[in-house]
Design an enzyme around this catalytic site. Structure first.
Site, PDB file in Angstrom:
ATOM      1  N   ARG A 165       3.011  34.018 -49.548  1.00 36.49           N
ATOM      2  CA  ARG A 165       2.864  33.616 -50.638  1.00 36.49           C
ATOM      3  C   ARG A 165       1.923  32.474 -50.951  1.00 36.49           C
ATOM      4  O   ARG A 165       2.201  31.300 -50.007  1.00 36.49           O
ATOM      5  CB  ARG A 165       3.738  32.948 -51.746  1.00 36.49           C
ATOM      6  CG  ARG A 165       4.912  34.401 -52.241  1.00 36.49           C
ATOM      7  CD  ARG A 165       5.651  33.761 -52.875  1.00 36.49           C
ATOM      8  NE  ARG A 165       6.656  33.516 -51.357  1.00 36.49           N
ATOM      9  CZ  ARG A 165       7.997  32.407 -51.622  1.00 36.49           C
ATOM     10  NH1 ARG A 165       8.602  32.733 -52.871  1.00 36.49           N
ATOM     11  NH2 ARG A 165       8.413  31.885 -50.713  1.00 36.49           N
ATOM     12  N   GLU A 166       0.762  32.652 -51.398  1.00 33.36           N
ATOM     13  CA  GLU A 166       0.246  31.407 -51.352  1.00 33.36           C
ATOM     14  C   GLU A 166       0.540  30.109 -52.022  1.00 33.36           C
ATOM     15  O   GLU A 166       1.238  30.392 -52.925  1.00 33.36           O
ATOM     16  CB  GLU A 166      -2.010  31.668 -52.600  1.00 33.36           C
ATOM     17  CG  GLU A 166      -2.293  32.833 -51.327  1.00 33.36           C
ATOM     18  CD  GLU A 166      -3.141  32.827 -52.486  1.00 33.36           C
ATOM     19  OE1 GLU A 166      -3.549  32.210 -53.240  1.00 33.36           O
ATOM     20  OE2 GLU A 166      -4.346  33.807 -52.048  1.00 33.36           O
ATOM     21  N   GLY A 205       6.519  34.964 -68.407  1.00 33.27           N
ATOM     22  CA  GLY A 205       5.080  33.843 -68.791  1.00 33.27           C
ATOM     23  C   GLY A 205       3.057  34.880 -69.380  1.00 33.27           C
ATOM     24  O   GLY A 205       3.717  35.797 -69.813  1.00 33.27           O
ATOM     25  N   CYS A 265      -3.584  39.095 -54.264  1.00 31.26           N
ATOM     26  CA  CYS A 265      -2.386  40.963 -53.828  1.00 31.26           C
ATOM     27  C   CYS A 265      -1.834  41.797 -54.758  1.00 31.26           C
ATOM     28  O   CYS A 265      -2.446  42.941 -55.001  1.00 31.26           O
ATOM     29  CB  CYS A 265      -1.581  40.150 -53.162  1.00 31.26           C
ATOM     30  SG  CYS A 265      -1.690  39.958 -51.905  1.00 31.26           S
ATOM     31  N   LYS A 279      -4.667  43.734 -57.260  1.00 29.50           N
ATOM     32  CA  LYS A 279      -5.503  44.235 -55.756  1.00 29.50           C
ATOM     33  C   LYS A 279      -4.070  46.139 -55.382  1.00 29.50           C
ATOM     34  O   LYS A 279      -4.326  47.419 -55.672  1.00 29.50           O
ATOM     35  CB  LYS A 279      -5.793  43.837 -55.111  1.00 29.50           C
ATOM     36  CG  LYS A 279      -6.472  44.985 -53.845  1.00 29.50           C
ATOM     37  CD  LYS A 279      -7.417  43.475 -52.884  1.00 29.50           C
ATOM     38  CE  LYS A 279      -6.331  42.931 -52.326  1.00 29.50           C
ATOM     39  NZ  LYS A 279      -6.001  43.381 -50.745  1.00 29.50           N
TER      40      LYS A 279
HETATM   41  C1  UDX Z   1      -7.010  39.598 -46.545  1.00 36.94           C
HETATM   42  C2  UDX Z   1      -7.313  40.999 -48.063  1.00 36.94           C
HETATM   43  O1  UDX Z   1      -8.055  40.651 -48.863  1.00 36.94           O
HETATM   44  C3  UDX Z   1      -5.387  40.955 -47.905  1.00 36.94           C
HETATM   45  O2  UDX Z   1      -5.748  42.209 -48.385  1.00 36.94           O
HETATM   46  C4  UDX Z   1      -5.191  40.952 -46.459  1.00 36.94           C
HETATM   47  O3  UDX Z   1      -3.509  41.164 -47.360  1.00 36.94           O
HETATM   48  C5  UDX Z   1      -5.078  40.313 -45.576  1.00 36.94           C
HETATM   49  O4  UDX Z   1      -6.241  40.161 -46.230  1.00 36.94           O
HETATM   50  P1  UDX Z   1      -7.209  37.063 -47.320  1.00 36.94           P
HETATM   51  O5  UDX Z   1      -7.310  36.298 -46.182  1.00 36.94           O
HETATM   52  O6  UDX Z   1      -7.427  36.928 -48.845  1.00 36.94           O
HETATM   53  O7  UDX Z   1      -6.982  38.902 -47.661  1.00 36.94           O
HETATM   54  O8  UDX Z   1      -9.102  37.396 -46.997  1.00 36.94           O
HETATM   55  P2  UDX Z   1     -10.164  36.602 -47.420  1.00 36.94           P
HETATM   56  O9  UDX Z   1     -10.094  35.236 -47.587  1.00 36.94           O
HETATM   57  O10 UDX Z   1     -10.984  37.202 -48.043  1.00 36.94           O
HETATM   58  O11 UDX Z   1     -11.000  36.645 -46.533  1.00 36.94           O
HETATM   59  C6  UDX Z   1     -11.271  37.813 -45.067  1.00 36.94           C
HETATM   60  C7  UDX Z   1     -11.929  36.869 -44.300  1.00 36.94           C
HETATM   61  O12 UDX Z   1     -12.358  37.766 -43.292  1.00 36.94           O
HETATM   62  C8  UDX Z   1     -13.238  35.602 -44.502  1.00 36.94           C
HETATM   63  O13 UDX Z   1     -13.227  35.103 -44.037  1.00 36.94           O
HETATM   64  C9  UDX Z   1     -14.839  37.190 -43.897  1.00 36.94           C
HETATM   65  O14 UDX Z   1     -15.626  36.503 -43.293  1.00 36.94           O
HETATM   66  C10 UDX Z   1     -13.887  37.458 -42.898  1.00 36.94           C
HETATM   67  N1  UDX Z   1     -14.854  38.893 -42.090  1.00 36.94           N
HETATM   68  C11 UDX Z   1     -14.631  39.982 -43.634  1.00 36.94           C
HETATM   69  C12 UDX Z   1     -15.172  38.771 -40.754  1.00 36.94           C
HETATM   70  O15 UDX Z   1     -15.159  38.213 -40.281  1.00 36.94           O
HETATM   71  N2  UDX Z   1     -15.475  40.037 -40.410  1.00 36.94           N
HETATM   72  C13 UDX Z   1     -16.083  40.851 -41.367  1.00 36.94           C
HETATM   73  O16 UDX Z   1     -16.065  42.568 -40.958  1.00 36.94           O
HETATM   74  C14 UDX Z   1     -15.849  41.628 -42.699  1.00 36.94           C
HETATM   75  C1  UDX Z   2       2.278  37.939 -52.846  1.00 36.61           C
HETATM   76  C2  UDX Z   2       3.424  37.875 -52.911  1.00 36.61           C
HETATM   77  O1  UDX Z   2       4.601  37.677 -53.297  1.00 36.61           O
HETATM   78  C3  UDX Z   2       3.248  38.194 -51.415  1.00 36.61           C
HETATM   79  O2  UDX Z   2       4.536  38.921 -50.580  1.00 36.61           O
HETATM   80  C4  UDX Z   2       2.332  39.072 -50.424  1.00 36.61           C
HETATM   81  O3  UDX Z   2       2.006  38.259 -49.293  1.00 36.61           O
HETATM   82  C5  UDX Z   2       1.189  38.096 -51.230  1.00 36.61           C
HETATM   83  O4  UDX Z   2       1.156  38.588 -53.022  1.00 36.61           O
HETATM   84  P1  UDX Z   2       0.972  35.686 -54.075  1.00 36.61           P
HETATM   85  O5  UDX Z   2      -0.051  36.032 -55.235  1.00 36.61           O
HETATM   86  O6  UDX Z   2      -0.170  34.067 -53.441  1.00 36.61           O
HETATM   87  O7  UDX Z   2       2.034  36.743 -53.717  1.00 36.61           O
HETATM   88  O8  UDX Z   2       1.922  34.599 -55.033  1.00 36.61           O
HETATM   89  P2  UDX Z   2       3.363  34.846 -55.660  1.00 36.61           P
HETATM   90  O9  UDX Z   2       4.237  33.814 -55.820  1.00 36.61           O
HETATM   91  O10 UDX Z   2       4.112  35.760 -55.521  1.00 36.61           O
HETATM   92  O11 UDX Z   2       2.966  35.622 -57.563  1.00 36.61           O
HETATM   93  C6  UDX Z   2       1.707  36.031 -57.650  1.00 36.61           C
HETATM   94  C7  UDX Z   2       1.549  36.365 -59.508  1.00 36.61           C
HETATM   95  O12 UDX Z   2       2.982  36.388 -60.199  1.00 36.61           O
HETATM   96  C8  UDX Z   2       1.068  34.994 -59.963  1.00 36.61           C
HETATM   97  O13 UDX Z   2       0.014  34.593 -60.950  1.00 36.61           O
HETATM   98  C9  UDX Z   2       2.366  34.276 -60.135  1.00 36.61           C
HETATM   99  O14 UDX Z   2       2.287  32.922 -61.574  1.00 36.61           O
HETATM  100  C10 UDX Z   2       3.010  35.499 -61.156  1.00 36.61           C
HETATM  101  N1  UDX Z   2       5.001  35.197 -61.314  1.00 36.61           N
HETATM  102  C11 UDX Z   2       5.250  34.788 -59.479  1.00 36.61           C
HETATM  103  C12 UDX Z   2       5.179  35.281 -62.109  1.00 36.61           C
HETATM  104  O15 UDX Z   2       4.612  35.233 -63.633  1.00 36.61           O
HETATM  105  N2  UDX Z   2       6.448  34.940 -62.675  1.00 36.61           N
HETATM  106  C13 UDX Z   2       6.905  35.030 -61.238  1.00 36.61           C
HETATM  107  O16 UDX Z   2       8.330  34.931 -61.562  1.00 36.61           O
HETATM  108  C14 UDX Z   2       6.953  34.870 -60.394  1.00 36.61           C
END
Ligand code: UDX
Ligand code: UDX
Length: 430
Positions: free
Chosen positions: A154-155, A253, A260, A263
């Site tokens: 989770r971020e 909320g 994630c 998508k």
């Molecule tokens: C990504 C996906 O969106 C998600 O579905 C998956 O679970 C994990 O990877 P995220 O890490 O948040 O999530 O993506 P992003 O922050 O966009 O990072 C992807 C990186 O890959 C970028 O830094 C981009 O420059 C790099 N990239 C992309 C490469 O190095 N080579 C490529 O060909 C394409």
């Molecule tokens: C999610 C998953 O939790 C993680 O396991 C996966 O690898 C990536 O996607 P993330 O998107 O970082 O992680 O955030 P998360 O804490 O899961 O929250 C997602 C969204 O749901 C947020 O917008 C949050 O505000 C919302 N949320 C979460 C609610 O509205 N209610 C809740 O009770 C919990």
């Protein structure tokens, strides 16, 4: 162990830094030179608590390297993680062109056995496609295995989630790859679930869609609570203590956002469709999530009537607290909806302002949260930042033109807020 992580985004960078922190030699590869140059200087392009320190420490110890050269990464590692982005197409399907491109490049550079692990969230059967691609471009016929090792980070708490996971899922179809992957994760002491590759791929989509469903469920319950004068936070507590339900992800909320859930939900619906199953349940989860944003607008209209030429102060832009990420943030679509109605917008977020400046137009960016309330007709809370928990409401009331607070995250006690003279509305609260 020697590890290469391709794609130094949220997922790849956290994975790389944590694996290095565990004592592995990690090379992070990214084709974005600007990003790699920054990382080499110890600068982190994203906000993630603890990440900067971990990257710095592991770089100093020479456990973590950054490069744009995929050959360097592949040659010097046995395990190759693919963590590039898999953005959604218009139809909801994940776009796998980067995964394919990276698989091809890896295949062309292999000179010794590799386990190629997909870390990115990908539709089921991507493992098979990666294997096919690697076979085609693996001219030297080097032996290799494919694995799926979905992330559940989770971020905002990604490092803790990586280091103390509930479980680690490893999808493999060879004993050798299983042994290597188990050895890599053994130091974490977490339960390791070994499955076939397809099941591991499904686990990720099924888990994220389930969590999204939990949120939409409680939001639907919140709608009923509002209508009958019940309080959804109490209802959620009463439900969540049942261990079969669990207390987490039951906060009603403004709806879920992020890179994630929206998508993955669309992707899972599409996977089902392609395989001849209409996953209606998940379609409704999406619909409820959209309706929560509309609900906020309705509440605002109820409190201050027409929105045209009114000034609305927005507290919180990030899709949740402890991140500067604005991808699919409810705040962005709500602001656009408000602007369509002719409202003026003032905003404040503790971390996401820089990123927001690139996305939002005709918005006043306030240096502190109290300036957001200044002369506004209402204040709207859209992210549950800790900083917003301890507000000076006397000060806010003085600054607001009318004392209206719409709380999209149920952060305050409604009775206390009303006692202080606010017109206050949460989500599903009395
Ligand atoms: C990504 C996906 O969106 C998600 O579905 C998956 O679970 C994990 O990877 P995220 O890490 O948040 O999530 O993506 P992003 O922050 O966009 O990072 C992807 C990186 O890959 C970028 O830094 C981009 O420059 C790099 N990239 C992309 C490469 O190095 N080579 C490529 O060909 C394409
Ligand atoms: C999610 C998953 O939790 C993680 O396991 C996966 O690898 C990536 O996607 P993330 O998107 O970082 O992680 O955030 P998360 O804490 O899961 O929250 C997602 C969204 O749901 C947020 O917008 C949050 O505000 C919302 N949320 C979460 C609610 O509205 N209610 C809740 O009770 C919990």
């Amino acid at each position: 162990m020697k590890v290469c992580v391709i794609g130094a985004g949220y997922v790849g960078l956290v994975t790389g830094a944590c694996l290095a922190g565990m004592g592995n030699k990690v090379i992070c590869v990214d084709n974005n030179k600007e990003k790699i140059d920054l990382l080499k200087k110890g600068k982190i392009p994203i906000y993630e608590p603890g990440l900067k320190e971990l990257v710095k420490k592991t770089m100093q110890k020479k456990f973590l390297y950054f490069t744009t050269d995929i050959k360097d990464g592949v040659t010097n590692s046995e395990i190759i993680f693919i963590a590039v982005n898999t953005p959604p197409r218009k139809n909801g399907e994940a776009d796998l062109c980067y995964v394919e491109a990276v698989s091809r490049e890896v295949a062309q550079q292999m000179k010794s056995y590799k386990v190629i692990v997909s870390k990115s969230t990908v539709p089921v059967e991507t493992g098979k496609k990666i294997a096919q691609t690697v076979k085609i471009y693996n001219k030297q016929k080097v032996s290799f295995d494919i694995a799926s090792n979905p992330e559940f980070l989770r971020e905002g708490s990604a490092i803790g989630d990586f280091m103390h996971p509930d479980r680690i899922v490893i999808g493999v179809n060879s004993k050798k790859a299983e042994t290597i992957m188990k050895k890599l994760y053994k130091p974490l002491g977490a339960p390791i679930i070994v499955t076939d590759i397809e099941s591991a791929e499904i686990i990720k989509h099924a888990a994220n869609s389930f969590l999204a469903m939990k949120i939409s469920y409680i939001n639907a319950v919140a709608n009923i609570c509002e209508r009958v004068g019940a309080d959804v936070t109490q209802v959620a507590r009463g439900m969540g203590l049942d261990r079969r339900i669990g207390a987490e992800f039951l906060s009603a909320g403004v709806g879920f956002g992020g890179s994630c859930f929206p998508k993955d939900l669309s992707a899972f619906i599409r996977i089902a469709e392609k395989n001849g199953y209409n996953f209606e349940l998940l379609k409704v989860v999406k619909k409820i999530n959209q309706e929560q944003k509309n609900l906020l607008l309705k509440k605002l209209t109820r409190a201050i009537w027409n929105l045209k030429d009114k000034t609305i102060g927005i507290l919180g832009l990030a899709f949740k607290s402890n991140t500067d990420d604005l991808r699919n943030a409810p705040a962005i679509s709500i602001i656009e909806m408000l602007q369509k109605e002719g409202a003026r917008i003032k905003v404040y977020d503790p971390q996401a302002m820089e990123k927001a400046k690139k996305i939002l137009k005709n918005v006043i960016f306030c240096k502190d949260l109290y300036l957001t309330a200044q002369d506004s007709d209402a204040l709207v809370i859209l992210t549950e930042w800790n900083e917003f928990k301890k507000l000076d409401f006397k000060k806010i009331k003085k600054k607001l033109k009318t004392p209206v607070i719409i709380d999209g995250r149920n952060m305050y006690n409604p009775a206390l807020m009303r006692k202080q003279g606010f017109t206050y509305e949460g989500i599903g609260t009395k």
